[in-house]
Write a protein that holds these residues in place. Sequence first.
Motif, PDB file in Angstrom:
ATOM      1  N   GLY A   1      21.321  38.302   8.564  1.00 13.65           N
ATOM      2  CA  GLY A   1      22.409  38.001   9.613  1.00 13.65           C
ATOM      3  C   GLY A   1      22.080  36.408   9.475  1.00 13.65           C
ATOM      4  N   LEU A   2      20.835  35.619   9.274  1.00 13.26           N
ATOM      5  CA  LEU A   2      21.259  33.926   9.352  1.00 13.26           C
ATOM      6  C   LEU A   2      22.050  34.088   7.549  1.00 13.26           C
ATOM      7  N   ALA A   3      21.381  34.546   6.202  1.00 15.44           N
ATOM      8  CA  ALA A   3      21.626  34.439   5.211  1.00 15.44           C
ATOM      9  C   ALA A   3      23.499  34.424   5.441  1.00 15.44           C
ATOM     10  N   SER A   4      23.965  35.628   6.248  1.00 12.25           N
ATOM     11  CA  SER A   4      25.655  35.874   6.230  1.00 12.25           C
ATOM     12  C   SER A   4      25.751  34.868   7.148  1.00 12.25           C
ATOM     13  N   ALA A   5      25.348  34.233   8.435  1.00  6.96           N
ATOM     14  CA  ALA A   5      25.816  33.027   9.649  1.00  6.96           C
ATOM     15  C   ALA A   5      26.273  31.862   8.337  1.00  6.96           C
ATOM     16  N   ALA A   6      25.014  31.059   7.442  1.00  5.71           N
ATOM     17  CA  ALA A   6      25.275  30.357   6.948  1.00  5.71           C
ATOM     18  C   ALA A   6      26.309  30.769   5.450  1.00  5.71           C
ATOM     19  N   LEU A   7      26.601  31.711   5.081  1.00  5.53           N
ATOM     20  CA  LEU A   7      27.157  31.330   4.567  1.00  5.53           C
ATOM     21  C   LEU A   7      28.441  31.509   4.719  1.00  5.53           C
ATOM     22  N   GLY A   8      28.958  31.667   5.888  1.00  2.00           N
ATOM     23  CA  GLY A   8      30.286  32.057   6.730  1.00  2.00           C
ATOM     24  C   GLY A   8      30.711  30.776   7.066  1.00  2.00           C
ATOM     25  N   ALA A   9      29.607  29.069   7.505  1.00  2.00           N
ATOM     26  CA  ALA A   9      29.807  28.475   7.875  1.00  2.00           C
ATOM     27  C   ALA A   9      30.272  27.161   6.130  1.00  2.00           C
ATOM     28  N   LEU A  10      28.920  27.658   5.488  1.00  2.00           N
ATOM     29  CA  LEU A  10      29.528  27.428   3.811  1.00  2.00           C
ATOM     30  C   LEU A  10      30.654  27.444   3.801  1.00  2.00           C
ATOM     31  N   LEU A  11      31.737  28.512   3.733  1.00  2.00           N
ATOM     32  CA  LEU A  11      33.316  28.971   3.509  1.00  2.00           C
ATOM     33  C   LEU A  11      34.292  27.983   4.462  1.00  2.00           C
ATOM     34  N   GLN A  12      33.530  28.189   5.932  1.00  2.00           N
ATOM     35  CA  GLN A  12      34.439  27.447   6.774  1.00  2.00           C
ATOM     36  C   GLN A  12      34.203  25.665   5.868  1.00  2.00           C
ATOM     37  N   ALA A  13      33.266  25.183   5.158  1.00  2.00           N
ATOM     38  CA  ALA A  13      33.040  24.503   5.501  1.00  2.00           C
ATOM     39  C   ALA A  13      33.922  23.656   4.066  1.00  2.00           C
ATOM     40  N   ARG A  14      34.345  24.738   3.053  1.00  2.00           N
ATOM     41  CA  ARG A  14      35.397  24.518   1.744  1.00  2.00           C
ATOM     42  C   ARG A  14      36.522  24.949   1.881  1.00  2.00           C
ATOM     43  N   GLY A  15      37.285  25.504   3.579  1.00  2.00           N
ATOM     44  CA  GLY A  15      38.193  25.149   4.259  1.00  2.00           C
ATOM     45  C   GLY A  15      38.839  26.680   4.407  1.00  2.00           C
ATOM     46  N   PHE A  16      38.124  27.799   4.080  1.00  2.00           N
ATOM     47  CA  PHE A  16      38.687  29.262   4.429  1.00  2.00           C
ATOM     48  C   PHE A  16      38.691  29.612   5.576  1.00  2.00           C
ATOM     49  N   SER A  17      38.883  31.171   5.978  1.00  2.53           N
ATOM     50  CA  SER A  17      38.667  31.108   7.438  1.00  2.53           C
ATOM     51  C   SER A  17      38.016  32.025   7.327  1.00  2.53           C
ATOM     52  N   VAL A  18      36.788  32.535   8.623  1.00  6.21           N
ATOM     53  CA  VAL A  18      36.009  33.489   8.109  1.00  6.21           C
ATOM     54  C   VAL A  18      36.069  34.480   9.701  1.00  6.21           C
ATOM     55  N   ARG A  19      35.615  35.817   9.196  1.00  5.33           N
ATOM     56  CA  ARG A  19      35.095  36.482  10.379  1.00  5.33           C
ATOM     57  C   ARG A  19      33.839  37.352  10.233  1.00  5.33           C
ATOM     58  N   LEU A  20      32.808  37.702  11.039  1.00  7.00           N
ATOM     59  CA  LEU A  20      31.342  38.158  10.819  1.00  7.00           C
ATOM     60  C   LEU A  20      31.189  39.713  11.188  1.00  7.00           C
ATOM     61  N   ARG A  21      31.376  40.277  10.651  1.00  7.95           N
ATOM     62  CA  ARG A  21      30.614  41.561  11.623  1.00  7.95           C
ATOM     63  C   ARG A  21      29.077  42.721  11.000  1.00  7.95           C
ATOM     64  N   LYS A  22      28.777  42.849  11.828  1.00  3.15           N
ATOM     65  CA  LYS A  22      27.997  44.149  11.667  1.00  3.15           C
ATOM     66  C   LYS A  22      27.649  45.577  12.071  1.00  3.15           C
TER      67      LYS A  22
ATOM     68  N   MET B   1      36.317  38.000   4.808  1.00  2.00           N
ATOM     69  CA  MET B   1      35.310  39.311   6.302  1.00  2.00           C
ATOM     70  C   MET B   1      34.199  39.359   5.520  1.00  2.00           C
ATOM     71  N   LEU B   2      33.424  39.405   6.522  1.00  2.40           N
ATOM     72  CA  LEU B   2      31.360  38.886   6.274  1.00  2.40           C
ATOM     73  C   LEU B   2      31.430  40.238   6.947  1.00  2.40           C
ATOM     74  N   CYS B   3      30.848  41.004   5.751  1.00  2.00           N
ATOM     75  CA  CYS B   3      30.372  42.395   6.947  1.00  2.00           C
ATOM     76  C   CYS B   3      28.697  42.776   6.737  1.00  2.00           C
ATOM     77  N   GLU B   4      27.888  42.722   7.660  1.00  2.00           N
ATOM     78  CA  GLU B   4      26.780  43.216   6.869  1.00  2.00           C
ATOM     79  C   GLU B   4      26.053  44.170   7.628  1.00  2.00           C
ATOM     80  N   ILE B   5      25.134  44.936   6.716  1.00  2.00           N
ATOM     81  CA  ILE B   5      24.757  46.379   7.505  1.00  2.00           C
ATOM     82  C   ILE B   5      23.517  45.963   7.610  1.00  2.00           C
ATOM     83  N   GLY B   6      23.112  46.778   8.911  1.00  2.00           N
ATOM     84  CA  GLY B   6      21.544  46.336   8.737  1.00  2.00           C
ATOM     85  C   GLY B   6      20.752  47.974   8.088  1.00  2.00           C
ATOM     86  N   GLY B   7      19.170  47.456   8.673  1.00  2.00           N
ATOM     87  CA  GLY B   7      18.496  47.958   8.121  1.00  2.00           C
ATOM     88  C   GLY B   7      17.902  47.949   6.729  1.00  2.00           C
ATOM     89  N   THR B   8      17.559  48.814   5.887  1.00  5.48           N
ATOM     90  CA  THR B   8      16.653  49.202   4.547  1.00  5.48           C
ATOM     91  C   THR B   8      17.437  50.407   3.372  1.00  5.48           C
TER      92      THR B   8
END
Length: 536
Positions: free
Chosen positions: A7-28, A125-132
């Motif tokens: 979750g943290l990696a997904s959120a940080a990547l979303g923030a970095l893509l925003q910093a480069r001027g892109f729009s993002v949405r994240l989902r789980k 669109m960043l989609c995180e799949i939980g579990g292992t």
Amino acid sequence: MSSLGKGLASAALGALLQARGFSVRLRKLDPYLNVDPGTMSPFEHGEVFVTDDGAETDLDLGHYERFTGVPARNTDSISSGRVYSNVLEKERRGDYLGKTIQVVPHVTNEIKDFLHIGEDEVDFMLCEIGGTVGDIEGLPFFEAIRQFSHDKPRGQCIFMHLTLLPYLAASGELKTKPTQHSVKELQSIGIAPDILVCRSEHPIPEKEREKIALFCNVRKDSVVAAYDLKSIYEAPLAYHKQGLDQAVLDAFNISPAPKPDLQIWNDVYDRIHTTDGEVNIAIVGKYTQLEDAYKSFKEALTHGGMANRVKVNVSWVDAEVFDSQDAAPYLEGFHAVLVPGGFGERGTEGKIKAAEFARTRKIPYFGICLGMQMAVIEAARNVVGMADAGSEEFDYEAGKKRFEPVVYHLKEWVQGNAKIKRKTDDNKGGTMRLGSYDATLTAGSKVAEIYGSLTIEERHRHRYEVDTKYRAQLEEAGLCFSGMSPDGKLPEIVEWTGHPWFIGVQFHPELKSKPFAPHPLFADFVRAAVESSRLV
């Protein structure tokens, strides 16, 4: 494995893509069979994060919001339980025209339909799949994303896999075999990771990085190290330093890549590491054995510390410890007290004593949801003189009447243009007052001053309310009802007049706080704690 930081990696990547001027949405996407986390114990799954539109979701959506500032929606979280529920509802309606319902294609199609929602609204669109990888519950999700990637035009979808590089102290080496086996497991079901994020407590030698790239069939610069950090808010800068955002843009053949503007995260980093002092704040709750149960509270206090350039030392105090004894020995020495939400009677007497301690000692007190209700009950008992004041929730739980219910079961309320009605014996899941609601503040009150407005909008998650029939008695005693629902029927905020800082709110302000935009109540609460520390 779990808790590596997907979750943290997904959120940080979303923030970095925003910093480069892109729009993002994240989902789980969560493989468990609960429809949502709303009825799960905090000990099982940590806190429940609530969206503006009333969805009860995984706590990772809190990370997504805190790092990107993009408000999550009910379409940003789904579980196996929700997927199967949707499929079975369609089957009962006859939507499948009598066909045999199977995991492939019906369940996987339901997951793919979820992934498609709102995809044209954003660049990424960043989609995180939980579990292992390898969990039987996750197989339909892995099959769905395999199909999804083939449905898309070439270069429109990539896979990022987070793995652990364990360190063997006896031999003094990092082991890459778990990562190799995890990737092999994914490849066996048709998924080839484009990027590997490797969690490690130690630096990854160049030789190991080359080995991972070779045996996992990825480019060497797509093997990204994820080291332990002092603060989660260092993650965007740390991942940028390791080249995560560049690896993603390279995988999509986006060249030349827009240069990132990291000013926001540099400021956040500076506020974390450059402080003018520290304050000690006690969180008095009943899920204190698992910090994730109060994740957003702790983060919001950290944000409040950033706003005041102080370090906030949070101590977890079990409310049950002083259920039947004096709270002073446990709370003396703290500069402020926060009592969070919760359900059930266990630990509530301790929370009431915490409110009394803060009121009588003039220590800043912040009561949230149940914490507000306990402050009202404390006032009713110890100031108004209603010795048997309590909550209808506790009577219902005990199966007999023991209290004069100052707090009662919420039977109806207005949501938009509709009237919502609830019964005490309704199903537990999704039946609370959930999501964003307006409130009107009293002019001249402390909260109106803090917000700088007489109208606010905050998120709720509760099924019990303070009864306004006791309002006149409580206000005569000094407990001001400084925030009400627009129709004037539901108390939203109470505050003690003549107290340096004593505020209770029925909503959950912690859910809207961000490191670069601290919630005003938390920022001012920490400010009051700083003032309190100077008086000690």
